[in-house]
Design a protein around this motif. Structure first.
Motif, PDB file in Angstrom:
ATOM      1  N   VAL A  27      34.169  75.806  -4.284  1.00  0.00           N
ATOM      2  CA  VAL A  27      34.914  76.810  -5.060  1.00  0.00           C
ATOM      3  C   VAL A  27      36.378  76.843  -4.588  1.00  0.00           C
ATOM      4  O   VAL A  27      37.314  76.864  -5.393  1.00  0.00           O
ATOM      5  CB  VAL A  27      34.262  78.221  -4.915  1.00  0.00           C
ATOM      6  CG1 VAL A  27      35.158  79.303  -5.501  1.00  0.00           C
ATOM      7  CG2 VAL A  27      32.892  78.244  -5.573  1.00  0.00           C
ATOM      8  N   THR A  28      36.565  76.810  -3.280  1.00  0.00           N
ATOM      9  CA  THR A  28      37.920  76.816  -2.719  1.00  0.00           C
ATOM     10  C   THR A  28      38.694  75.588  -3.197  1.00  0.00           C
ATOM     11  O   THR A  28      39.868  75.675  -3.571  1.00  0.00           O
ATOM     12  CB  THR A  28      37.851  76.818  -1.167  1.00  0.00           C
ATOM     13  OG1 THR A  28      36.904  77.808  -0.752  1.00  0.00           O
ATOM     14  CG2 THR A  28      39.196  77.092  -0.544  1.00  0.00           C
ATOM     15  N   ARG A  29      38.013  74.437  -3.185  1.00  0.00           N
ATOM     16  CA  ARG A  29      38.641  73.171  -3.599  1.00  0.00           C
ATOM     17  C   ARG A  29      39.080  73.245  -5.060  1.00  0.00           C
ATOM     18  O   ARG A  29      40.193  72.880  -5.419  1.00  0.00           O
ATOM     19  CB  ARG A  29      37.635  72.031  -3.394  1.00  0.00           C
ATOM     20  CG  ARG A  29      38.179  70.656  -3.777  1.00  0.00           C
ATOM     21  CD  ARG A  29      37.171  69.555  -3.465  1.00  0.00           C
ATOM     22  NE  ARG A  29      37.007  69.387  -2.040  1.00  0.00           N
ATOM     23  CZ  ARG A  29      35.877  69.552  -1.359  1.00  0.00           C
ATOM     24  NH1 ARG A  29      34.766  69.860  -1.995  1.00  0.00           N
ATOM     25  NH2 ARG A  29      35.840  69.403  -0.061  1.00  0.00           N
ATOM     26  N   GLU A  30      38.202  73.755  -5.905  1.00  0.00           N
ATOM     27  CA  GLU A  30      38.512  73.846  -7.331  1.00  0.00           C
ATOM     28  C   GLU A  30      39.673  74.827  -7.550  1.00  0.00           C
ATOM     29  O   GLU A  30      40.603  74.559  -8.317  1.00  0.00           O
ATOM     30  CB  GLU A  30      37.243  74.297  -8.079  1.00  0.00           C
ATOM     31  CG  GLU A  30      37.270  74.109  -9.575  1.00  0.00           C
ATOM     32  CD  GLU A  30      37.580  72.674 -10.009  1.00  0.00           C
ATOM     33  OE1 GLU A  30      37.051  71.729  -9.403  1.00  0.00           O
ATOM     34  OE2 GLU A  30      38.384  72.521 -10.960  1.00  0.00           O
ATOM     35  N   ALA A  31      39.633  75.963  -6.865  1.00  0.00           N
ATOM     36  CA  ALA A  31      40.688  76.968  -7.027  1.00  0.00           C
ATOM     37  C   ALA A  31      42.039  76.413  -6.564  1.00  0.00           C
ATOM     38  O   ALA A  31      43.070  76.605  -7.222  1.00  0.00           O
ATOM     39  CB  ALA A  31      40.329  78.237  -6.245  1.00  0.00           C
ATOM     40  N   CYS A  32      42.039  75.696  -5.443  1.00  0.00           N
ATOM     41  CA  CYS A  32      43.285  75.091  -4.943  1.00  0.00           C
ATOM     42  C   CYS A  32      43.820  74.078  -5.948  1.00  0.00           C
ATOM     43  O   CYS A  32      45.034  74.023  -6.198  1.00  0.00           O
ATOM     44  CB  CYS A  32      43.042  74.377  -3.610  1.00  0.00           C
ATOM     45  SG  CYS A  32      43.395  75.401  -2.208  1.00  0.00           S
ATOM     46  N   ALA A  33      42.926  73.277  -6.515  1.00  0.00           N
ATOM     47  CA  ALA A  33      43.357  72.248  -7.468  1.00  0.00           C
ATOM     48  C   ALA A  33      43.977  72.911  -8.698  1.00  0.00           C
ATOM     49  O   ALA A  33      45.002  72.450  -9.218  1.00  0.00           O
ATOM     50  CB  ALA A  33      42.166  71.375  -7.874  1.00  0.00           C
ATOM     51  N   ILE A  34      43.378  74.002  -9.155  1.00  0.00           N
ATOM     52  CA  ILE A  34      43.911  74.697 -10.340  1.00  0.00           C
ATOM     53  C   ILE A  34      45.300  75.271 -10.039  1.00  0.00           C
ATOM     54  O   ILE A  34      46.221  75.142 -10.844  1.00  0.00           O
ATOM     55  CB  ILE A  34      42.919  75.792 -10.814  1.00  0.00           C
ATOM     56  CG1 ILE A  34      41.667  75.112 -11.392  1.00  0.00           C
ATOM     57  CG2 ILE A  34      43.566  76.732 -11.829  1.00  0.00           C
ATOM     58  CD1 ILE A  34      40.508  76.053 -11.692  1.00  0.00           C
ATOM     59  N   VAL A  35      45.458  75.884  -8.872  1.00  0.00           N
ATOM     60  CA  VAL A  35      46.774  76.437  -8.511  1.00  0.00           C
ATOM     61  C   VAL A  35      47.814  75.310  -8.461  1.00  0.00           C
ATOM     62  O   VAL A  35      48.908  75.431  -9.021  1.00  0.00           O
ATOM     63  CB  VAL A  35      46.708  77.185  -7.153  1.00  0.00           C
ATOM     64  CG1 VAL A  35      48.100  77.515  -6.639  1.00  0.00           C
ATOM     65  CG2 VAL A  35      45.880  78.458  -7.297  1.00  0.00           C
ATOM     66  N   GLU A  36      47.458  74.203  -7.832  1.00  0.00           N
ATOM     67  CA  GLU A  36      48.422  73.083  -7.751  1.00  0.00           C
ATOM     68  C   GLU A  36      48.771  72.578  -9.148  1.00  0.00           C
ATOM     69  O   GLU A  36      49.944  72.390  -9.473  1.00  0.00           O
ATOM     70  CB  GLU A  36      47.843  71.944  -6.903  1.00  0.00           C
ATOM     71  CG  GLU A  36      47.787  72.282  -5.425  1.00  0.00           C
ATOM     72  CD  GLU A  36      47.497  71.068  -4.540  1.00  0.00           C
ATOM     73  OE1 GLU A  36      47.565  69.930  -5.017  1.00  0.00           O
ATOM     74  OE2 GLU A  36      47.191  71.284  -3.341  1.00  0.00           O
ATOM     75  N   GLU A  37      47.749  72.370  -9.984  1.00  0.00           N
ATOM     76  CA  GLU A  37      47.997  71.830 -11.331  1.00  0.00           C
ATOM     77  C   GLU A  37      48.885  72.754 -12.159  1.00  0.00           C
ATOM     78  O   GLU A  37      49.837  72.324 -12.788  1.00  0.00           O
ATOM     79  CB  GLU A  37      46.667  71.662 -12.081  1.00  0.00           C
ATOM     80  CG  GLU A  37      45.946  70.381 -11.761  1.00  0.00           C
ATOM     81  CD  GLU A  37      44.521  70.392 -12.318  1.00  0.00           C
ATOM     82  OE1 GLU A  37      43.657  69.795 -11.674  1.00  0.00           O
ATOM     83  OE2 GLU A  37      44.287  71.023 -13.385  1.00  0.00           O
TER      84      GLU A  37
END
Ligand code: XMP
Length: 315
Positions: free
Chosen positions: A209-219
């Motif tokens: 979940v953390t990984r997905e959330a970080c990826a969304i913020v970066e994108e």
């Protein structure tokens, strides 16, 4: 005035003096370790073995991207997949300093194993000044044990060499640009990775979940910056908090976790100001994260704390 060219020349000479046998270097792909590896490769390339450890706390697609970048830089690289060992070692560990010590210690153990395989005597690390300043020692208080400093066990047999230990982040970036390293302008990412962005239990599911959330913020930040809607902050990411709150999912009560979005302006990470982010960007991030991890996260908050009194990461 800092001269990247002068620094590189001096470091090469110093490394040639200091390192007279096989050396391993921990390459995370971040600017610090990549700069250290490229300088070491120029200085003592024939003695150098670069090791990348996939701890299971890397960002989305990070391992593959880094492998390709380090290969392009001509480094002799071994990838160690250690996700299972990290998750096993961290089971039940939630206290931030304890977590950092466990991660740092396992990291060194893995290097000792690699050292055995190649017969290395030295461990070269990309430690920079804020890492050891904030890790305490002498009269300084320990703010956080930085991964490349705090976890070193007393019985470690490798000789540690830290060519960047007197540099600040902006100087490392200048050196990286001078050496034409692609990741020089990449935002910083902590050594312990997503483990310090996943507060509370470090389960595979919560780290994902953390990984997905970080990826969304970066994108979303990068897309908004491309569209000219905002400047890219110095650092931007998401963290998963161990806080549950009541929400609704459809018309059913939900009891889910909280993601915090963090973005800061800084020069060297020693102090920072939170970045004002356009609300439409935050709205998009909120919608995307809650949709992507349906049910498990039902609240997104934005961190408006400067450093000090906060730190940039939450742990
Ligand atoms: P904090 O959270 O202490 O972080 O304000 C300052 C900067 O350092 C990064 N950071 C780390 N970098 N090893 C690293 O190489 C670490 O253990 C570590 N912890 C934090 C953080 O992302 C920020 O850019």
């Amino acid at each position: 005035m800092f001269s990247p060219e002068g620094f590189v020349e001096e470091s090469i000479a110093a490394l040639r003096n200091e390192v007279d046998d096989i050396a391993v270097i921990a390459c995370s792909g971040g600017v610090d370790s990549t700069v250290a590896a490229v300088i070491a490769n120029i200085a003592v390339g024939q003695l150098l073995h670069c090791v990348y450890v996939d701890t299971g706390f890397m960002r989305k697609n990070e391992t593959e991207e880094i492998q390709e970048m380090l290969a392009r830089l001509g480094l002799n690289l071994t990838v160690v997949y250690a996700e299972d060992r990290y998750f096993a070692a961290l089971e039940g560990v939630v206290e931030p300093e304890h977590k950092r010590k466990v991660i740092g210690e396992l990291f060194i153990r893995i290097f000792e194993e690699e050292k055995e395989k190649v017969g290395a005597k030295y461990l070269i690390q990309g430690t920079i000044a804020p890492d050891w300043i904030e890790s305490g020692g002498g009269a300084r208080d320990t703010i956080k044990s930085h991964h490349n400093v705090g976890g070193l066990p007393d019985d470690m047999t490798l000789i540690v060499v830290e060519p960047l230990r007197d540099l600040y982040k902006d100087e490392v970036r200048e050196v990286g640009q001078f050496l034409k390293i692609e990741s020089s302008q990449r935002q910083p990412f902590p050594g312990p990775g997503l483990a310090v962005r996943c507060l509370g239990d470090l389960t595979l599911e919560r780290v994902e979940v953390t990984r997905e959330a970080c990826a969304i913020v970066e994108e979303e930040f990068e897309a908004a910056a491309q569209r000219g809607e905002m400047e890219l902050p110095w650092q931007y990411f998401a963290a998963l908090l161990p806080v549950k709150s009541v929400g609704v999912h459809g018309d059913v009560r939900a009891y889910g976790e909280t993601v915090v979005v963090r973005a800061v302006a800084s020069l060297d990470g020693m102090s920072a100001r939170y970045s004002p982010i356009p609300h439409p960007v935050l709205t998009k991030i909120s919608t995307r994260i809650t949709n992507a991890v349906k049910g498990s996260v039902n609240r997104i908050v934005y961190d408006i704390t400067n450093k000090p009194p906060g730190t940039i990461e939450w742990e």
